[in-house]
Design a protein around this motif. Structure first.
Motif, mmCIF file in Angstrom:
data_model
loop_
_atom_site.group_PDB
_atom_site.id
_atom_site.type_symbol
_atom_site.label_atom_id
_atom_site.label_comp_id
_atom_site.label_asym_id
_atom_site.label_seq_id
_atom_site.Cartn_x
_atom_site.Cartn_y
_atom_site.Cartn_z
ATOM 1 N N PRO A 182 41.192 41.608 78.449
ATOM 2 C CA PRO A 182 39.576 41.239 78.386
ATOM 3 C C PRO A 182 39.317 42.847 77.775
ATOM 4 O O PRO A 182 39.427 43.926 78.041
ATOM 5 C CB PRO A 182 39.233 40.988 79.544
ATOM 6 C CG PRO A 182 40.215 41.753 80.752
ATOM 7 C CD PRO A 182 41.337 41.816 79.791
ATOM 8 N N ASN A 183 37.961 42.293 77.046
ATOM 9 C CA ASN A 183 37.226 43.709 76.606
ATOM 10 C C ASN A 183 36.120 44.171 77.559
ATOM 11 O O ASN A 183 36.284 43.679 78.776
ATOM 12 C CB ASN A 183 36.295 43.125 75.350
ATOM 13 C CG ASN A 183 35.602 41.860 75.647
ATOM 14 O OD1 ASN A 183 35.338 41.610 76.807
ATOM 15 N ND2 ASN A 183 34.818 41.384 74.491
ATOM 16 N N ALA A 184 35.578 45.100 77.109
ATOM 17 C CA ALA A 184 34.755 46.101 78.121
ATOM 18 C C ALA A 184 33.585 44.944 78.738
ATOM 19 O O ALA A 184 33.200 45.096 79.795
ATOM 20 C CB ALA A 184 33.962 47.359 77.468
ATOM 21 N N ARG A 187 35.117 42.808 81.256
ATOM 22 C CA ARG A 187 35.520 43.198 82.417
ATOM 23 C C ARG A 187 34.196 43.731 83.399
ATOM 24 O O ARG A 187 34.058 43.710 84.435
ATOM 25 C CB ARG A 187 36.236 44.691 81.946
ATOM 26 C CG ARG A 187 37.395 44.438 81.827
ATOM 27 C CD ARG A 187 38.132 45.864 81.759
ATOM 28 N NE ARG A 187 37.825 46.595 80.884
ATOM 29 C CZ ARG A 187 38.081 47.133 79.452
ATOM 30 N NH1 ARG A 187 38.806 46.089 79.135
ATOM 31 N NH2 ARG A 187 37.430 47.978 78.870
ATOM 32 N N TYR A 188 32.976 43.966 82.717
ATOM 33 C CA TYR A 188 31.660 44.311 83.573
ATOM 34 C C TYR A 188 31.167 43.122 84.202
ATOM 35 O O TYR A 188 30.870 43.242 85.302
ATOM 36 C CB TYR A 188 30.766 44.825 82.429
ATOM 37 C CG TYR A 188 29.289 45.091 83.038
ATOM 38 C CD1 TYR A 188 28.893 46.148 83.890
ATOM 39 C CD2 TYR A 188 28.246 44.190 82.725
ATOM 40 C CE1 TYR A 188 27.680 46.299 84.338
ATOM 41 C CE2 TYR A 188 27.060 44.308 83.205
ATOM 42 C CZ TYR A 188 26.788 45.421 84.020
ATOM 43 O OH TYR A 188 25.466 45.708 84.402
ATOM 44 N N LYS A 189 31.309 42.062 83.303
ATOM 45 C CA LYS A 189 30.641 40.707 83.983
ATOM 46 C C LYS A 189 31.494 40.421 85.223
ATOM 47 O O LYS A 189 31.279 39.924 86.279
ATOM 48 C CB LYS A 189 30.682 39.456 83.010
ATOM 49 C CG LYS A 189 29.593 39.769 81.882
ATOM 50 C CD LYS A 189 29.312 38.464 81.088
ATOM 51 C CE LYS A 189 28.121 38.636 80.381
ATOM 52 N NZ LYS A 189 27.862 37.235 79.583
ATOM 53 N N GLY A 194 31.946 38.590 89.641
ATOM 54 C CA GLY A 194 33.102 38.138 90.389
ATOM 55 C C GLY A 194 33.836 36.973 89.285
ATOM 56 O O GLY A 194 33.074 36.482 88.360
ATOM 57 N N PHE A 195 34.851 36.257 89.944
ATOM 58 C CA PHE A 195 35.653 35.593 88.945
ATOM 59 C C PHE A 195 35.175 33.832 89.153
ATOM 60 O O PHE A 195 35.674 32.988 88.775
ATOM 61 C CB PHE A 195 37.033 35.465 89.143
ATOM 62 C CG PHE A 195 37.795 36.729 88.827
ATOM 63 C CD1 PHE A 195 38.101 36.861 87.178
ATOM 64 C CD2 PHE A 195 37.984 37.977 89.561
ATOM 65 C CE1 PHE A 195 38.452 37.901 86.803
ATOM 66 C CE2 PHE A 195 38.218 38.938 88.789
ATOM 67 C CZ PHE A 195 38.640 38.952 87.729
#
Length: 251
Positions: A182-184, A187-189, A194-195
């Motif tokens: 995943p991009n940055a 990853r921040y989200k 959370g997932f």
């Protein structure tokens, strides 16, 4: 004649041998054939024999002069710190160096051009092979399609090969995406929200719901039951026989 003799006597100078260094030799023998290399033995038309005769004459003169010089205590070897000026000037040597450098650069350019031509030739050869392979595959697929349309063959292997190739490309791109990660922003989200966790799965099918056929209605499933209300059901035109019967009943 008397005048010539007078001039000759003026040219003659009574100097010591170390000032003249003249050596007069008689007959010089060939060390291999032990024959005299005199005027009669050497062929003047033969360049090799003539040059070898000069060489032996000079060598014999040196061998005779060296002992006489040593006897007179005259040094015959060049000292270690002796500086001999070159016959060619520095300008001429720079000119020769520039010429040699230009020749070397020309050879290097020619070699690079040759390598580039070889690389282009190889690239063109590979490109032609790829185009020929694609044309061959296309021709084979068109022939297979024609045979299938004419009924000569019932195999659809060409479609399966195309699907497998496309699936392979999709798998390759998916693997690339997985490897990339995943991009940055994603990853921040994920870190912030959370997932989301596992969903309840209320609409997922289970083994019991799959085997339960109590609510199945064949007439409804196959459009054999009564239609529900609607404009299409009310305004449906009767068939040809029904219309003829309606006409015959009319007064």
């Amino acid at each position: 004649q008397n005048g010539l003799k007078h001039c000759l006597s003026e040219f003659k100078q009574q100097l010591a041998w170390v000032e003249r260094l003249d050596v007069t030799l008689g007959q010089v023998l060939d060390p291999i054939s032990q024959s005299a290399s005199n005027k009669d033995a050497v062929d003047p038309e033969n360049d090799f024999q003539r040059e070898m005769s000069f060489y032996r004459q000079a060598q014999a003169a040196v061998l005779e002069a060296l002992p006489r010089l040593r006897k007179l205590q005259v040094p015959t070897r060049r000292p270690d710190d002796y500086f001999a000026e070159m016959a060619k000037t520095d300008q001429q040597m720079h000119k020769i160096r520039r010429k040699l450098k230009s020749k070397q650069e020309a050879m290097e350019r020619s070699e690079r051009a040759k390598q580039l031509r070889a690389m282009r030739k190889y690239g063109k050869k590979v490109q032609n092979e790829i185009l020929q392979r694609r044309q061959k595959e296309k021709k084979n697929m068109l022939n297979a399609v024609k045979k299938y349309q004419k009924g000569l063959s019932d195999k659809l292997d060409f479609l399966e090969e195309e699907q497998t190739s496309s699936q392979g490309n999709k798998k390759g791109s998916a693997n690339q995406r997985i490897k990339k990660g995943p991009n940055a922003k994603r990853r921040y989200k994920n870190q912030k929200f959370g997932f989301g966790g596992k969903k309840k799965g209320s609409k997922w099918n289970t083994k019991e719901s799959f085997n339960d056929v109590s609510s199945f209605r064949s007439k409804v499933a196959h459009n054999k039951g009564p239609r529900k209300g609607g404009k299409k059901a009310l305004n449906k035109r009767p068939g040809k026989r029904a219309r003829q019967k309606m006409k015959s009943r009319a007064p």
